[in-house]
Motif scaffolding. Sequence first.
Motif, mmCIF file in Angstrom:
data_model
loop_
_atom_site.group_PDB
_atom_site.id
_atom_site.type_symbol
_atom_site.label_atom_id
_atom_site.label_comp_id
_atom_site.label_asym_id
_atom_site.label_seq_id
_atom_site.Cartn_x
_atom_site.Cartn_y
_atom_site.Cartn_z
ATOM 1 N N ALA A 33 0.829 -1.205 0.000
ATOM 2 C CA ALA A 33 0.000 0.000 0.000
ATOM 3 C C ALA A 33 0.865 1.257 0.000
ATOM 4 O O ALA A 33 1.993 1.262 0.500
ATOM 5 C CB ALA A 33 -0.910 0.008 1.225
ATOM 6 N N PHE A 34 0.328 2.334 -0.561
ATOM 7 C CA PHE A 34 0.918 3.659 -0.444
ATOM 8 C C PHE A 34 0.151 4.393 0.654
ATOM 9 O O PHE A 34 -0.965 4.859 0.436
ATOM 10 C CB PHE A 34 0.835 4.423 -1.772
ATOM 11 C CG PHE A 34 1.758 3.891 -2.831
ATOM 12 C CD1 PHE A 34 3.061 4.360 -2.931
ATOM 13 C CD2 PHE A 34 1.327 2.917 -3.718
ATOM 14 C CE1 PHE A 34 3.921 3.868 -3.906
ATOM 15 C CE2 PHE A 34 2.178 2.422 -4.697
ATOM 16 C CZ PHE A 34 3.480 2.896 -4.793
ATOM 17 N N THR A 231 3.315 -6.238 12.058
ATOM 18 C CA THR A 231 2.356 -5.207 11.669
ATOM 19 C C THR A 231 2.977 -4.185 10.718
ATOM 20 O O THR A 231 2.271 -3.352 10.174
ATOM 21 C CB THR A 231 1.807 -4.477 12.906
ATOM 22 O OG1 THR A 231 2.902 -3.936 13.656
ATOM 23 C CG2 THR A 231 1.026 -5.422 13.792
ATOM 24 N N CYS A 232 4.304 -4.235 10.556
ATOM 25 C CA CYS A 232 5.002 -3.363 9.614
ATOM 26 C C CYS A 232 5.775 -4.233 8.631
ATOM 27 O O CYS A 232 6.227 -5.320 8.976
ATOM 28 C CB CYS A 232 5.986 -2.431 10.333
ATOM 29 S SG CYS A 232 5.222 -1.265 11.467
ATOM 30 N N GLY A 233 5.928 -3.734 7.402
ATOM 31 C CA GLY A 233 6.686 -4.497 6.428
ATOM 32 C C GLY A 233 6.625 -3.868 5.056
ATOM 33 O O GLY A 233 5.892 -2.911 4.813
ATOM 34 N N GLY A 234 7.394 -4.416 4.145
ATOM 35 C CA GLY A 234 7.411 -3.945 2.766
ATOM 36 C C GLY A 234 8.301 -2.742 2.566
ATOM 37 O O GLY A 234 8.942 -2.248 3.502
ATOM 38 N N PRO A 235 8.344 -2.227 1.329
ATOM 39 C CA PRO A 235 9.169 -1.057 1.029
ATOM 40 C C PRO A 235 8.726 0.169 1.822
ATOM 41 O O PRO A 235 7.577 0.280 2.256
ATOM 42 C CB PRO A 235 8.947 -0.847 -0.475
ATOM 43 C CG PRO A 235 8.455 -2.160 -0.984
ATOM 44 C CD PRO A 235 7.685 -2.764 0.131
ATOM 45 N N GLY A 254 9.154 4.101 -2.417
ATOM 46 C CA GLY A 254 10.101 3.012 -2.299
ATOM 47 C C GLY A 254 9.769 1.847 -3.210
ATOM 48 O O GLY A 254 10.470 0.832 -3.206
ATOM 49 N N LYS A 255 8.687 1.974 -3.980
ATOM 50 C CA LYS A 255 8.239 0.886 -4.856
ATOM 51 C C LYS A 255 7.468 1.487 -6.029
ATOM 52 O O LYS A 255 7.117 2.663 -6.018
ATOM 53 C CB LYS A 255 7.332 -0.067 -4.082
ATOM 54 C CG LYS A 255 6.107 0.629 -3.490
ATOM 55 C CD LYS A 255 5.315 -0.289 -2.597
ATOM 56 C CE LYS A 255 4.123 0.412 -1.950
ATOM 57 N NZ LYS A 255 4.521 1.494 -1.024
ATOM 58 N N PRO A 263 11.130 -8.841 -14.072
ATOM 59 C CA PRO A 263 12.180 -8.225 -13.238
ATOM 60 C C PRO A 263 11.668 -6.966 -12.579
ATOM 61 O O PRO A 263 10.898 -6.202 -13.167
ATOM 62 C CB PRO A 263 13.302 -7.934 -14.237
ATOM 63 C CG PRO A 263 12.597 -7.808 -15.546
ATOM 64 C CD PRO A 263 11.453 -8.771 -15.507
ATOM 65 N N ARG A 264 12.071 -6.743 -11.352
ATOM 66 C CA ARG A 264 11.658 -5.547 -10.648
ATOM 67 C C ARG A 264 12.385 -4.328 -11.233
ATOM 68 O O ARG A 264 13.589 -4.398 -11.497
ATOM 69 C CB ARG A 264 11.975 -5.658 -9.157
ATOM 70 C CG ARG A 264 11.042 -6.611 -8.426
ATOM 71 C CD ARG A 264 11.303 -6.598 -6.936
ATOM 72 N NE ARG A 264 10.377 -7.467 -6.236
ATOM 73 C CZ ARG A 264 9.201 -7.074 -5.765
ATOM 74 N NH1 ARG A 264 8.825 -5.819 -5.927
ATOM 75 N NH2 ARG A 264 8.417 -7.906 -5.131
ATOM 76 N N PRO A 265 11.684 -3.208 -11.421
ATOM 77 C CA PRO A 265 12.328 -2.012 -11.987
ATOM 78 C C PRO A 265 13.329 -1.405 -11.018
ATOM 79 O O PRO A 265 13.243 -1.631 -9.828
ATOM 80 C CB PRO A 265 11.148 -1.075 -12.251
ATOM 81 C CG PRO A 265 10.070 -1.519 -11.301
ATOM 82 C CD PRO A 265 10.258 -2.990 -11.139
#
Length: 265
Positions: A33-34, A231-235, A254-255, A263-265
Amino acid sequence: MVFASDSKVTTAAPSGVDGEGKPVFQHQSYDNAFKIVHDRTQTAMALFVGTVNFGPVDAMSVFSRMELGLDASPLIQDAKILDLASTLQARRESVWGGLGLEKTRWPGPLVLLAAPPAQGLAPRLWHLDFSKGDPVIQELFLTGPGVFLEGSTQQTLSLLYGFDTRLRMSLRDTLSASRPGVEEAFSRFSPDSPINKINFWAMPIQDAIDLAVFLAQVQIQMERFLPGPPTCGGPIDVMVMEMSPEPRIRSFPGKQLHHPMGPRP
C-alpha cells in the motif's frame, strides 16, 4: 516535514454477524500500500495508520482526490481541517452507519496531516483519530525539530530513548521507590538517550530522509524476528514538504507497480 511509512496496511470488512445480529469484522493485511499521499492541490500531505478503509474504498484514495487548498492562513486552515474531518466522518457514516453497530466500533484510521501556513516558516501538523466514534482532532505544536512516531513503534522508541517504555512502566509500578523517584531517575538518564544527542536544527533534508527511513527499517526488521505476525513491512515510502524557497511537496516512493513475474524495476 518528512513522512516515512512502511507498506503493510490493514483493512476491515464485515463477514457475518454475531449472536446479537451485529456484524463481525474480518481484518486483512496487504503488503504494497501507499500510505502517504497528498491532495490534488499539493498543499497537504497525509500519512494513514491503522484500519485505513471506508468500506470498499481506502482512505488514501479518498484524500488524494480532494482539493483542499491548505496553503492559507492558520485561521482558514483550522476551518478546512474541521471540514475535512466532517467529510471523512460522513463517508464513514454512509458506509458503517447502516450496520447497526455502535459508532465506537466503526473501523477507521489515524491520520497525520501536514500543511504549510501562508507566510509561515514551518509546516503545521495535525493528528486526526477516526478509530473511535467521532473524529478527534489535535494539532501537534512543533516547538522545534524532532521525531514523532505513530502506529507500531515500540522497537524504534526503544532505540531512540534507550529503554523500553513497558519496562519503565513495570519498574514504576513494582519498585518500592516512589513514583516521582522513578520518574526522576529516568529524567536524569534522558540527556544521554540517542534522540537528545541528534542536532535536528542543522540537519539537511536528505539526512532527515535517511534518518526517517532508517527508523522505519528498525521497526520492520525487529518485527520480522520477533514472535507473532508483523504489523510493519514492505518497502518504505517517503514524502517531503519543503518550505523554502516556497512550499512544495516531493514524493520518493520506495516501490512502483510492476509485473509480478517480471524483473523488478
